[in-house]
Design a protein around this motif. Structure first.
Motif, short mmCIF file in Angstrom:
data_model
loop_
_atom_site.label_atom_id
_atom_site.label_comp_id
_atom_site.label_asym_id
_atom_site.label_seq_id
_atom_site.Cartn_x
_atom_site.Cartn_y
_atom_site.Cartn_z
N ILE A 7 16.01 -57.99 70.84
CA ILE A 7 17.49 -57.72 71.21
C ILE A 7 18.22 -57.16 69.84
N LYS A 8 19.23 -56.39 70.24
CA LYS A 8 20.28 -55.75 69.03
C LYS A 8 20.85 -56.89 68.48
N GLN A 9 21.22 -56.48 67.18
CA GLN A 9 21.89 -57.58 66.36
C GLN A 9 23.33 -57.47 67.02
N GLY A 10 23.70 -58.92 67.03
CA GLY A 10 25.08 -59.16 67.66
C GLY A 10 24.93 -59.34 69.43
N LYS A 11 23.80 -58.85 70.02
CA LYS A 11 23.83 -58.81 71.18
C LYS A 11 23.22 -60.16 71.72
N GLU A 12 22.59 -60.83 70.68
CA GLU A 12 21.69 -61.99 71.01
C GLU A 12 22.74 -63.32 71.24
N LYS A 13 24.01 -63.08 70.92
CA LYS A 13 25.19 -64.32 70.78
C LYS A 13 25.11 -64.64 72.61
N ALA A 14 25.27 -63.99 73.29
CA ALA A 14 25.47 -64.20 74.78
C ALA A 14 24.24 -65.18 75.13
N LEU A 15 23.08 -64.69 74.68
CA LEU A 15 21.85 -65.37 74.96
C LEU A 15 21.79 -67.05 74.06
N ARG A 16 22.32 -66.93 72.97
CA ARG A 16 22.65 -68.31 72.42
C ARG A 16 23.55 -69.34 73.07
N ARG A 17 24.43 -68.51 73.84
CA ARG A 17 25.27 -69.28 74.51
C ARG A 17 24.74 -69.51 76.03
N ARG A 18 23.63 -69.17 76.12
CA ARG A 18 22.58 -69.56 77.34
C ARG A 18 23.09 -68.74 78.66
N HIS A 19 23.64 -67.44 78.37
CA HIS A 19 23.63 -66.59 79.38
C HIS A 19 22.48 -66.05 79.87
N PRO A 20 21.99 -66.01 81.15
CA PRO A 20 20.88 -65.63 81.50
C PRO A 20 20.45 -64.18 81.75
N TRP A 21 21.52 -63.38 81.38
CA TRP A 21 21.32 -61.81 81.68
C TRP A 21 20.91 -61.15 80.36
N VAL A 22 20.31 -59.95 80.40
CA VAL A 22 20.01 -59.02 79.29
C VAL A 22 20.23 -57.66 79.98
N PHE A 23 21.30 -56.80 79.26
CA PHE A 23 21.71 -55.49 79.86
C PHE A 23 20.80 -54.58 78.95
N THR A 24 20.48 -53.49 79.60
CA THR A 24 19.51 -52.62 79.06
C THR A 24 20.16 -52.04 77.51
N GLY A 25 21.79 -52.12 77.55
CA GLY A 25 22.22 -51.77 76.18
C GLY A 25 22.09 -52.64 74.89
N ALA A 53 11.92 -64.39 79.99
CA ALA A 53 12.67 -63.86 81.07
C ALA A 53 11.69 -63.00 81.64
N ALA A 54 12.19 -62.68 83.01
CA ALA A 54 11.37 -61.61 84.12
C ALA A 54 11.95 -60.18 83.70
N TYR A 55 11.34 -59.21 83.49
CA TYR A 55 11.38 -58.01 83.08
C TYR A 55 11.75 -57.10 84.31
N SER A 56 12.79 -56.21 84.30
CA SER A 56 13.21 -55.48 85.34
C SER A 56 13.55 -54.07 84.84
N PRO A 57 12.63 -53.02 84.73
CA PRO A 57 12.96 -51.90 84.28
C PRO A 57 13.95 -50.78 84.91
N HIS A 58 13.98 -50.93 86.31
CA HIS A 58 14.97 -50.33 86.98
C HIS A 58 16.33 -50.72 87.11
N SER A 59 16.70 -51.90 86.70
CA SER A 59 17.95 -52.44 86.80
C SER A 59 18.84 -52.42 85.37
N GLN A 60 20.23 -52.27 85.54
CA GLN A 60 21.03 -52.29 84.32
C GLN A 60 20.61 -53.79 83.77
N ILE A 61 20.45 -54.79 84.52
CA ILE A 61 20.16 -56.06 83.97
C ILE A 61 18.65 -55.95 84.02
#
Length: 395
Positions: A7-25, A53-61
């Motif tokens: 995960i990109k630096q700074g983008k891990e903050k949402a995961l540390r807050r336990r939000h369950p989505w990772v966007f492609t960006g 996590a479950a990987y979904s290459p076709h989705s923005q999530i």
């Protein structure tokens, strides 16, 4: 583990807050070659664990988190634990004389993309994400272990599967025969449900508490139930002593079931079932100077993307203006939005603007949300999608 997402630096903050989505960006790099729905490990720039996590290459999530626990494997035992926990929660939440409810509410129950509903002795599943689809076998094994006497049917026929690179899937997963229309109980009332062809998984279980709320306003009142589907709000109104009920829906087959529900409950309230477009019919009622003591607006989702939000707000404003004009003095309006992209605050503003254009002064006397078997995980505000107001006209 099929691979790793860094995960990109700074983008891990949402995961540390336990939000369950990772966007492609948010993804810096992918290690390995994970396939559609495979379980991947999420790590930060230092290699520290963030989740599985479950990987979904076709989705923005592109990844949906199964677990934030480094010691937790995503296996049969994992799904059994999650579903068993959800079952225990519902045991405490479901009201008496109710045989239909939501067992799994996706991310809010720690199972992204998984919707599971109970209808009497049937379980209906929707597997809407790549990870959920891959884990179908483990989910099925858990359900069979926890509900050994239930039949299981899949209704993964929702358009969102296309964004995951998946085709629609429906059919019997467990049991000896295809499901026929069945009778459920809800707060002591009986309703016919078709889990093969009905909306969603068969019925709008999230509105159970709202349907119960209408009863206190209906004694000796005329009730207009818009977008009625199989007549749930109208049925509750009739059971509470409404003087007359009018159900409006585009589907004649849904209105036919609404009449069967009245007969099933041996209710004698005069009920008019009108097939047609709600917007058009409300304008006709306005020209006819018809008035109703209680009006229910429970439309389908008007917002399917951020790009459609402005157009949807116009639709909500128009329908609420028409309803406000048709309300009798001191009348009651129950108005809802199931569009998750429309915030409660914006919905209130839109409804207020509609009432203002109608020249009606309205007060909120109750706020309504989805029933508690549709919980909302605190780190996942997207789980709150259904919102409603009970308004009283001040005349």
């Amino acid at each position: 583990m099929a691979g790793q997402l860094i995960i990109k630096q700074g983008k891990e903050k949402a995961l540390r807050r336990r939000h369950p989505w990772v966007f492609t960006g948010a993804v810096h790099k992918i290690k390995g070659k994970p396939g559609l729905g495979d379980t991947v490990e999420l790590v930060d720039q230092k290699g520290d664990f963030l989740g599985r996590a479950a990987y979904s290459p076709h989705s923005q999530i592109c990844a949906r988190v199964w677990s934030f626990d480094a010691a937790e494997d995503i296996d049969d035992a994992f799904f059994l634990r999650r579903i068993e926990r959800a079952k225990a929660l519902r045991t405490a939440l479901i009201p008496a004389a109710t045989t239909a409810y939501r067992l799994i509410a996706g991310e809010s129950d720690g199972l992204p993309g998984v919707t599971i509903d109970i209808y009497a002795n049937w379980i209906v599943c929707q597997l809407l994400s790549a990870g959920a689809d891959v884990q179908r076998g483990s989910i099925l094994n858990a359900l069979k272990a926890l509900y050994p006497d239930f039949s299981i049917y899949e209704r993964s026929d929702v358009d969102v599967r296309k964004k995951e690179g998946l085709e629609p899937v429906t059919g019997l997963l467990h049991g000896n025969q295809q499901p026929e229309p069945l009778i459920i109980e809800e707060n002591g009332l009986k309703l016919w449900v078709d889990i093969q062809k009905g909306h969603k998984t068969g019925y709008y279980l999230d509105q159970r508490d709202a349907r119960q709320s209408i009863k206190k306003y209906c004694q000796d009142k005329s009730v207009l139930n818009c977008f009625s589907y199989t007549g749930g709000f109208g049925l509750y109104a009739a059971s509470a002593g409404a003087s007359a009920v009018t159900n409006i829906d585009m589907s004649q087959s849904a209105l036919d079931i609404a009449q069967q529900n009245l007969e099933l409950n041996e209710l004698q309230t005069p009920v008019e079932h009108t097939q047609g477009d709600v917007f058009k019919l409300l304008r006709e009622y306005q020209q006819q100077e018809r008035r109703f003591d209680v009006i229910v607006l429970d439309p389908p989702k008007f917002v399917d993307s951020k790009a459609s939000l402005t157009r949807a707000c116009r639709g909500y404003k128009d329908i609420n203006r028409l309803a406000a004009e048709l309300l009798a003095p001191e009348g009651i309006l129950l108005t809802f939005s199931c569009s998750g992209l429309l915030s409660t605050e914006l919905f209130q503003k839109v409804v207020a603007d509609g009432a203002l254009d109608a020249g009606r002064d309205m007060h909120i006397i109750e706020r309504l949300f989805q029933a508690p078997d549709h919980p909302v995980s605190m780190p996942y505000p997207e789980g709150l999608y259904l919102k409603g107001f009970i308004l009283r006209a001040r005349d």
